[in-house]
Design a protein around this motif. Structure first.
Motif, PDB file in Angstrom:
ATOM      1  N   ASN A  42       0.774  -1.190  -0.032  1.00  0.00           N
ATOM      2  CA  ASN A  42       0.152   0.142   0.067  1.00  0.00           C
ATOM      3  C   ASN A  42       0.826   1.293  -0.003  1.00  0.00           C
ATOM      4  OD1 ASN A  42      -1.494   2.189   1.117  1.00  0.00           O
ATOM      5  ND2 ASN A  42      -3.275   0.804   1.229  1.00  0.00           N
ATOM      6  N   ASP A  43       0.942   1.887  -1.074  1.00  0.00           N
ATOM      7  CA  ASP A  43       1.655   3.146  -1.187  1.00  0.00           C
ATOM      8  C   ASP A  43       1.521   4.318  -0.121  1.00  0.00           C
ATOM      9  OD1 ASP A  43      -0.388   4.187  -2.488  1.00  0.00           O
ATOM     10  OD2 ASP A  43       0.486   4.539  -4.502  1.00  0.00           O
ATOM     11  N   GLY A  44       0.168   4.399  -0.058  1.00  0.00           N
ATOM     12  CA  GLY A  44      -0.179   5.447   0.918  1.00  0.00           C
ATOM     13  C   GLY A  44       0.148   5.146   2.460  1.00  0.00           C
ATOM     14  N   GLN A  45       0.164   4.050   2.737  1.00  0.00           N
ATOM     15  CA  GLN A  45       0.562   3.474   4.156  1.00  0.00           C
ATOM     16  C   GLN A  45       1.938   3.226   4.380  1.00  0.00           C
ATOM     17  OE1 GLN A  45      -0.567  -0.609   5.373  1.00  0.00           O
ATOM     18  NE2 GLN A  45       0.945  -0.815   6.611  1.00  0.00           N
ATOM     19  N   LEU A  46       2.848   3.220   3.225  1.00  0.00           N
ATOM     20  CA  LEU A  46       4.183   3.069   3.165  1.00  0.00           C
ATOM     21  C   LEU A  46       4.939   4.565   3.133  1.00  0.00           C
ATOM     22  CD1 LEU A  46       5.280   0.606   0.648  1.00  0.00           C
ATOM     23  CD2 LEU A  46       5.735   0.299   2.919  1.00  0.00           C
ATOM     24  N   ALA A  47       4.153   5.478   2.632  1.00  0.00           N
ATOM     25  CA  ALA A  47       4.464   6.817   2.677  1.00  0.00           C
ATOM     26  C   ALA A  47       4.238   7.500   3.945  1.00  0.00           C
ATOM     27  CB  ALA A  47       3.602   7.677   1.580  1.00  0.00           C
ATOM     28  N   ALA A  48       3.093   7.092   4.853  1.00  0.00           N
ATOM     29  CA  ALA A  48       3.220   7.563   5.963  1.00  0.00           C
ATOM     30  C   ALA A  48       4.160   7.024   7.145  1.00  0.00           C
ATOM     31  CB  ALA A  48       1.665   7.277   6.610  1.00  0.00           C
ATOM     32  N   GLU A  49       4.429   5.715   6.787  1.00  0.00           N
ATOM     33  CA  GLU A  49       5.475   5.044   7.590  1.00  0.00           C
ATOM     34  C   GLU A  49       6.708   5.715   7.465  1.00  0.00           C
ATOM     35  OE1 GLU A  49       5.963   0.868   6.859  1.00  0.00           O
ATOM     36  OE2 GLU A  49       3.701   0.464   7.420  1.00  0.00           O
ATOM     37  N   LEU A  50       7.169   6.079   6.072  1.00  0.00           N
ATOM     38  CA  LEU A  50       8.346   6.541   5.941  1.00  0.00           C
ATOM     39  C   LEU A  50       8.438   8.159   6.100  1.00  0.00           C
ATOM     40  CD1 LEU A  50       9.321   4.645   2.741  1.00  0.00           C
ATOM     41  CD2 LEU A  50      10.116   4.124   4.784  1.00  0.00           C
ATOM     42  N   GLY A  51       7.580   8.788   6.100  1.00  0.00           N
ATOM     43  CA  GLY A  51       7.255  10.160   6.238  1.00  0.00           C
ATOM     44  C   GLY A  51       7.684  11.111   5.130  1.00  0.00           C
ATOM     45  N   VAL A  52       7.194  10.446   3.999  1.00  0.00           N
ATOM     46  CA  VAL A  52       7.383  11.061   2.679  1.00  0.00           C
ATOM     47  C   VAL A  52       5.924  11.021   1.901  1.00  0.00           C
ATOM     48  CG1 VAL A  52       9.733  10.307   2.590  1.00  0.00           C
ATOM     49  CG2 VAL A  52       8.246   9.053   1.572  1.00  0.00           C
ATOM     50  N   GLY A  53       5.966  11.872   0.729  1.00  0.00           N
ATOM     51  CA  GLY A  53       4.754  11.597  -0.004  1.00  0.00           C
ATOM     52  C   GLY A  53       4.592  10.525  -0.649  1.00  0.00           C
ATOM     53  N   ARG A  54       3.425  10.215  -1.377  1.00  0.00           N
ATOM     54  CA  ARG A  54       3.279   9.185  -2.345  1.00  0.00           C
ATOM     55  C   ARG A  54       4.043   9.418  -3.299  1.00  0.00           C
ATOM     56  NH1 ARG A  54      -3.188   7.021  -2.447  1.00  0.00           N
ATOM     57  NH2 ARG A  54      -3.239   6.941   0.118  1.00  0.00           N
ATOM     58  N   THR A  55       4.154  10.376  -4.160  1.00  0.00           N
ATOM     59  CA  THR A  55       5.110  10.287  -5.272  1.00  0.00           C
ATOM     60  C   THR A  55       6.633   9.666  -5.104  1.00  0.00           C
ATOM     61  OG1 THR A  55       4.086  12.160  -5.959  1.00  0.00           O
ATOM     62  CG2 THR A  55       6.208  11.948  -7.128  1.00  0.00           C
ATOM     63  N   PRO A  56       7.397  10.070  -3.987  1.00  0.00           N
ATOM     64  CA  PRO A  56       8.536   9.081  -4.009  1.00  0.00           C
ATOM     65  C   PRO A  56       8.459   7.762  -3.652  1.00  0.00           C
ATOM     66  CG  PRO A  56       8.445  11.165  -2.588  1.00  0.00           C
ATOM     67  CD  PRO A  56       7.287  11.092  -3.182  1.00  0.00           C
ATOM     68  N   VAL A  57       7.293   7.416  -2.873  1.00  0.00           N
ATOM     69  CA  VAL A  57       7.196   5.746  -3.016  1.00  0.00           C
ATOM     70  C   VAL A  57       6.782   5.119  -4.186  1.00  0.00           C
ATOM     71  CG1 VAL A  57       5.583   4.269  -1.699  1.00  0.00           C
ATOM     72  CG2 VAL A  57       6.415   5.973  -0.284  1.00  0.00           C
ATOM     73  N   ARG A  58       5.917   5.755  -4.990  1.00  0.00           N
ATOM     74  CA  ARG A  58       5.664   5.316  -6.167  1.00  0.00           C
ATOM     75  C   ARG A  58       6.913   5.228  -7.135  1.00  0.00           C
ATOM     76  NH1 ARG A  58      -0.072   8.601  -6.663  1.00  0.00           N
ATOM     77  NH2 ARG A  58      -1.399   7.201  -5.517  1.00  0.00           N
ATOM     78  N   GLU A  59       7.736   6.304  -7.350  1.00  0.00           N
ATOM     79  CA  GLU A  59       9.037   6.249  -8.009  1.00  0.00           C
ATOM     80  C   GLU A  59       9.834   4.957  -7.761  1.00  0.00           C
ATOM     81  OE1 GLU A  59      10.775   9.952  -7.645  1.00  0.00           O
ATOM     82  OE2 GLU A  59       9.053  11.183  -8.721  1.00  0.00           O
ATOM     83  N   ALA A  60       9.924   4.834  -6.194  1.00  0.00           N
ATOM     84  CA  ALA A  60      10.545   3.741  -5.788  1.00  0.00           C
ATOM     85  C   ALA A  60      10.229   2.335  -6.081  1.00  0.00           C
ATOM     86  CB  ALA A  60      10.654   3.778  -4.253  1.00  0.00           C
ATOM     87  N   LEU A  61       8.750   2.392  -6.193  1.00  0.00           N
ATOM     88  CA  LEU A  61       8.105   0.829  -6.368  1.00  0.00           C
ATOM     89  C   LEU A  61       8.331   0.759  -7.995  1.00  0.00           C
ATOM     90  CD1 LEU A  61       4.799   1.310  -4.544  1.00  0.00           C
ATOM     91  CD2 LEU A  61       6.888  -0.418  -4.052  1.00  0.00           C
ATOM     92  N   LYS A  62       8.486   1.815  -8.823  1.00  0.00           N
ATOM     93  CA  LYS A  62       8.699   1.587 -10.256  1.00  0.00           C
ATOM     94  C   LYS A  62      10.141   0.944 -10.552  1.00  0.00           C
ATOM     95  CE  LYS A  62       5.945   4.984 -11.975  1.00  0.00           C
ATOM     96  NZ  LYS A  62       5.814   6.509 -12.859  1.00  0.00           N
ATOM     97  N   ARG A  63      10.881   1.511  -9.544  1.00  0.00           N
ATOM     98  CA  ARG A  63      12.620   0.960  -9.503  1.00  0.00           C
ATOM     99  C   ARG A  63      12.779  -0.573  -9.216  1.00  0.00           C
ATOM    100  NH1 ARG A  63      16.996   4.995  -6.988  1.00  0.00           N
ATOM    101  NH2 ARG A  63      18.084   3.082  -7.609  1.00  0.00           N
ATOM    102  N   LEU A  64      11.830  -0.708  -8.060  1.00  0.00           N
ATOM    103  CA  LEU A  64      11.803  -1.979  -7.398  1.00  0.00           C
ATOM    104  C   LEU A  64      11.097  -2.995  -8.326  1.00  0.00           C
ATOM    105  CD1 LEU A  64      10.971  -0.927  -3.956  1.00  0.00           C
ATOM    106  CD2 LEU A  64      13.033  -1.936  -4.829  1.00  0.00           C
ATOM    107  N   GLU A  65      10.080  -2.789  -9.313  1.00  0.00           N
ATOM    108  CA  GLU A  65       9.587  -3.554 -10.422  1.00  0.00           C
ATOM    109  C   GLU A  65      10.792  -4.044 -11.124  1.00  0.00           C
ATOM    110  OE1 GLU A  65       5.371  -4.230 -12.705  1.00  0.00           O
ATOM    111  OE2 GLU A  65       6.033  -2.335 -11.832  1.00  0.00           O
ATOM    112  N   THR A  66      11.589  -2.974 -11.538  1.00  0.00           N
ATOM    113  CA  THR A  66      12.589  -3.220 -12.353  1.00  0.00           C
ATOM    114  C   THR A  66      13.749  -4.201 -11.805  1.00  0.00           C
ATOM    115  OG1 THR A  66      12.487  -1.006 -13.715  1.00  0.00           O
ATOM    116  CG2 THR A  66      14.533  -2.441 -13.892  1.00  0.00           C
ATOM    117  N   ASP A  67      13.704  -4.193 -10.758  1.00  0.00           N
ATOM    118  CA  ASP A  67      14.636  -5.013  -9.798  1.00  0.00           C
ATOM    119  C   ASP A  67      14.012  -6.832  -9.409  1.00  0.00           C
ATOM    120  OD1 ASP A  67      16.626  -3.282  -9.816  1.00  0.00           O
ATOM    121  OD2 ASP A  67      15.949  -2.431  -7.666  1.00  0.00           O
ATOM    122  N   HIS A  68      13.002  -6.741  -9.953  1.00  0.00           N
ATOM    123  CA  HIS A  68      12.070  -8.101  -9.896  1.00  0.00           C
ATOM    124  C   HIS A  68      12.019  -8.055  -8.498  1.00  0.00           C
ATOM    125  CE1 HIS A  68      12.652  -8.702 -14.133  1.00  0.00           C
ATOM    126  NE2 HIS A  68      13.977  -8.657 -13.873  1.00  0.00           N
TER     127      HIS A  68
END
Length: 224
Positions: A42-68
């Motif tokens: 859940n990107d919203g939940q992760l954003a809250a846990e990390l103290g950042v907005g959803r956009t950085p989390v979504r960018e991170a998830l795109k990279r992690l998808e490339t990493d399989h």
């Protein structure tokens, strides 16, 4: 909440963007199986846990998808990828070719400062049997050794590929961690490899790197 463009200081110094910070934290959780295989993300939940907005989390998830490490499905969401034991042979085949190459290149190319860092890491590894590190901390130490060797090889493309496959191999290891002997012996093997690299002995470094990777696969297969 932290502003979108703010930079933060990484654990080894230097500034990280919020997206890079989110990427590093989530990657660690996924590799160490703190986020379990198949678990929805859940990107919203992760954003809250990390103290950042959803956009950085979504960018991170795109990279992690490339990493399989994560996979996204339309209308279903994003999930941590399943750890597929049947991929062990394919992952090992690649690592058996590239890990020795990285070790040889590190022995040939590392500068004086890196060789000093490698020797210091070898000394740290030599004392691992006397420390009371738990299995998870030992796995993180193992990861740090590999990252150091890849960096010392001086080939960014080789480093990128090896990090990806070492991450996948580590996830398999973590999946069977309760079924293998203490990983301290596995980690301590790196001391001789690191010293061979620091000494500039490319042939020995390549040989030890290959033995380490093949030994890893045998240990996993025995546990299975």
């Amino acid at each position: 909440m932290t502003a979108q463009g703010t930079l933060i200081t990484g654990e080894h110094g230097g500034n990280l963007s919020l997206a890079e910070h989110a990427y590093q934290l989530l990657k660690d959780r996924l590799i160490m199986l703190d986020i379990r295989p198949g678990e929805p993300i859940n990107d919203g939940q992760l954003a809250a846990e990390l103290g950042v907005g959803r956009t950085p989390v979504r960018e991170a998830l795109k990279r992690l998808e490339t990493d399989h490490l994560v996979v996204s499905y339309p209308r279903r969401g994003t999930f941590a990828t399943i750890v597929d034991i049947t991929e062990l042979a394919a992952i090992s085949e690649i690592r058996e070719l590239l890990e020795p190459l990285a070790a040889r290149r590190a022995a040939e190319n590392a500068g004086a400062a890196l060789r000093a860092e490698i020797r210091a890491k070898a000394d740290e590894i030599s004392n691992v049997s006397q420390t009371q590190l738990d299995q998870t901390k030992l796995m993180r130490l193992d990861l740090s050794v590999h990252r150091l060797i890849y960096r010392a090889a001086g080939n960014a493309h080789l480093e990128d590929v090896l990090i990806r496959y070492d991450n996948l191999a580590t996830r398999i290891w973590c999946l069977v961690l309760d079924r293998v002997p203490s990983v301290a012996g596995h980690v301590s093997e790196h001391a001789d490899l690191l010293r061979a690299i620091a000494d500039g002995d490319a042939e020995k470094a390549g040989k030890l790197a290959l033995e380490h990777v093949t030994g890893f696969e045998k240990t996993i297969r025995t546990a299975l």
